[in-house]
Write a protein that holds these residues in place. Sequence first.
Motif, mmCIF file in Angstrom:
data_model
loop_
_atom_site.group_PDB
_atom_site.id
_atom_site.type_symbol
_atom_site.label_atom_id
_atom_site.label_comp_id
_atom_site.label_asym_id
_atom_site.label_seq_id
_atom_site.Cartn_x
_atom_site.Cartn_y
_atom_site.Cartn_z
ATOM 1 N N UNK A 67 0.065 -7.578 -5.356
ATOM 2 C CA UNK A 67 -0.896 -8.576 -5.831
ATOM 3 C C UNK A 67 -1.956 -7.958 -6.728
ATOM 4 N N UNK A 68 -2.792 -8.815 -7.301
ATOM 5 C CA UNK A 68 -3.892 -8.326 -8.129
ATOM 6 C C UNK A 68 -4.775 -7.382 -7.322
ATOM 7 N N UNK A 69 -5.140 -6.263 -7.929
ATOM 8 C CA UNK A 69 -5.965 -5.298 -7.226
ATOM 9 C C UNK A 69 -5.180 -4.303 -6.404
ATOM 10 N N UNK A 70 -3.818 -4.309 -6.518
ATOM 11 C CA UNK A 70 -3.005 -3.393 -5.718
ATOM 12 C C UNK A 70 -2.777 -2.053 -6.397
ATOM 13 N N UNK A 71 -3.175 -1.934 -7.664
ATOM 14 C CA UNK A 71 -2.841 -0.736 -8.425
ATOM 15 C C UNK A 71 -3.597 0.497 -7.961
ATOM 16 N N UNK A 72 -4.901 0.380 -7.720
ATOM 17 C CA UNK A 72 -5.739 1.561 -7.485
ATOM 18 C C UNK A 72 -5.930 1.978 -6.025
ATOM 19 N N UNK A 73 -5.979 1.061 -5.045
ATOM 20 C CA UNK A 73 -6.490 1.448 -3.721
ATOM 21 C C UNK A 73 -5.833 2.653 -3.071
ATOM 22 N N UNK A 74 -4.487 2.753 -3.089
ATOM 23 C CA UNK A 74 -3.854 3.879 -2.404
ATOM 24 C C UNK A 74 -4.213 5.196 -3.073
ATOM 25 N N UNK A 75 -4.154 5.228 -4.405
ATOM 26 C CA UNK A 75 -4.512 6.456 -5.114
ATOM 27 C C UNK A 75 -5.980 6.792 -4.902
ATOM 28 N N UNK A 76 -6.848 5.783 -4.917
ATOM 29 C CA UNK A 76 -8.280 6.008 -4.654
ATOM 30 C C UNK A 76 -8.494 6.564 -3.256
ATOM 31 N N UNK A 77 -7.776 5.991 -2.291
ATOM 32 C CA UNK A 77 -7.901 6.442 -0.909
ATOM 33 C C UNK A 77 -7.508 7.912 -0.788
ATOM 34 N N UNK B 264 0.800 -1.218 0.000
ATOM 35 C CA UNK B 264 0.000 0.000 0.000
ATOM 36 C C UNK B 264 0.827 1.260 0.000
ATOM 37 N N UNK B 265 2.134 1.139 0.307
ATOM 38 C CA UNK B 265 3.021 2.310 0.322
ATOM 39 C C UNK B 265 3.703 2.533 -1.020
ATOM 40 N N UNK B 266 3.521 1.621 -1.966
ATOM 41 C CA UNK B 266 4.204 1.739 -3.263
ATOM 42 C C UNK B 266 3.664 2.925 -4.062
ATOM 43 N N UNK B 267 4.573 3.633 -4.720
ATOM 44 C CA UNK B 267 4.185 4.743 -5.593
ATOM 45 C C UNK B 267 3.810 4.157 -6.954
ATOM 46 N N UNK B 268 2.518 4.152 -7.248
ATOM 47 C CA UNK B 268 2.007 3.526 -8.477
ATOM 48 C C UNK B 268 1.614 4.565 -9.524
ATOM 49 N N UNK B 269 2.041 5.822 -9.331
ATOM 50 C CA UNK B 269 1.546 6.872 -10.221
ATOM 51 C C UNK B 269 1.916 6.633 -11.686
ATOM 52 N N UNK B 270 3.118 6.140 -11.939
ATOM 53 C CA UNK B 270 3.515 5.908 -13.325
ATOM 54 C C UNK B 270 2.696 4.774 -13.935
ATOM 55 N N UNK B 271 2.458 3.725 -13.166
ATOM 56 C CA UNK B 271 1.673 2.600 -13.669
ATOM 57 C C UNK B 271 0.221 2.980 -13.911
ATOM 58 N N UNK B 272 -0.265 4.013 -13.221
ATOM 59 C CA UNK B 272 -1.654 4.434 -13.363
ATOM 60 C C UNK B 272 -1.888 5.293 -14.600
ATOM 61 N N UNK B 273 -0.838 5.793 -15.211
ATOM 62 C CA UNK B 273 -1.027 6.669 -16.365
ATOM 63 C C UNK B 273 -1.604 5.877 -17.546
#
Length: 404
Positions: free
Chosen positions: A364-374, A345-354
């Motif tokens: 794991x599966x489903x880890x891409x959006x939750x932190x940014x959504x939160x 949950x602490x991973x910076x996924x901003x580049x992967x979200x573009x």
Amino acid sequence: MDARLGDTHVRFRQEVRAFLDRELTGDIREGARRQAGIAADPSVGVAWQKKLNAHGWGAPAWPKEYGGTGWDAAQRQIFDEECIRAGAPSVWVSGLQLLGPVVMRFGTSEQKAFFLPRILDSEHYWAQGFSEPGSGSDLASLQMPAVRDGDDYVVSGTKIWTSHAHWANWIFLLVRTEKTANKRDGITFMVTPADAPGITVQPIISMSGEHETNQVFFDNVRIPVRYRIGAEGQGWDIAKYLLEFERSGAYAALSQSYLDIARRNARIPDPVTGERLWDDPCFRRDYADAQLRVTAQSWTEKRVISALSSGKNAGDALASILKVRGTEAQQASFEVSVTSLGAFGMADQREALRPGSNTPPIGPEGALQPTARHLNGRAASIYGGSNEIQRNILFRFIADGRIP
């Protein structure tokens, strides 16, 4: 209230599922998977809207006479739920859900003929220019003046938190055409092309990394009188009508989808210790609290559907209740979904979200959006009239005896 679906609505749900299975293609589904904000990137959202419109489903809440579906309240709820379940992108609401109903009710026949078809087919992509620095939840305190000059209004000032203004080609505005003792008087509703001379858009980057909001500056922008919606000084009544649509909606289905992510991830054993977060009583307590909120919200939404189906008006009070409880349920579900990821949950996924990025997601599966959504969802209890303002509205209803 009878929350059971009749045969007609059961068949309709099956029809929607079949359509989504057929039309929700890989590119659109992948784009939706990268959505962390309140709506998909236009490269994804507009493509999906065009598919819906080609099928006759472009405007679920519009009457048929304006090109809408003519669906009843239960069908609209089913459609929203199934789109979320299938992972469809969220279409930007400013034109379809907010401005469209305003033009239908307050616009002239010429305005309806011009704007509504262009909203429906996404030729016009709209931004909402309401808030100003110092005038957010207290929207009636807005000050941006519009001075009549012949067949135009001359507008100078600034609007802030203007979502999707950097993509929009039209903006609808609340401006002050007269200073009065009652600040709710003297407000006027108008629209303008976003490329009109004198308009400048400055980005505001959110803490979750998205460029979703902006500050828009108006420097002697000339807006023709024909772009005024309703009468001069009628803007506050129009804004109240519009905000009923912004504050209502289906919060429960999206919240439940993130609780499903949380439950799935919390049941994955730790690769080192073999322990599961699902077995942690503190996590289970937080999960249960969020699930109760979402379940309660779901039944409140069903009450609204039941009322609308029987010809009743949901009204301001219920719209405020939906806004408060719905956004708080969403925030609780987003937070639990982040907790379920542990260190991921602490991973910076901003580049992967573009959109279009080939950066693989972390975790794991489903880890891409939750932190940014939160992080993005922290604003949900502020925009559209803060939850504190909504509680004040509800108190006035109680004090006046309109809510027992």
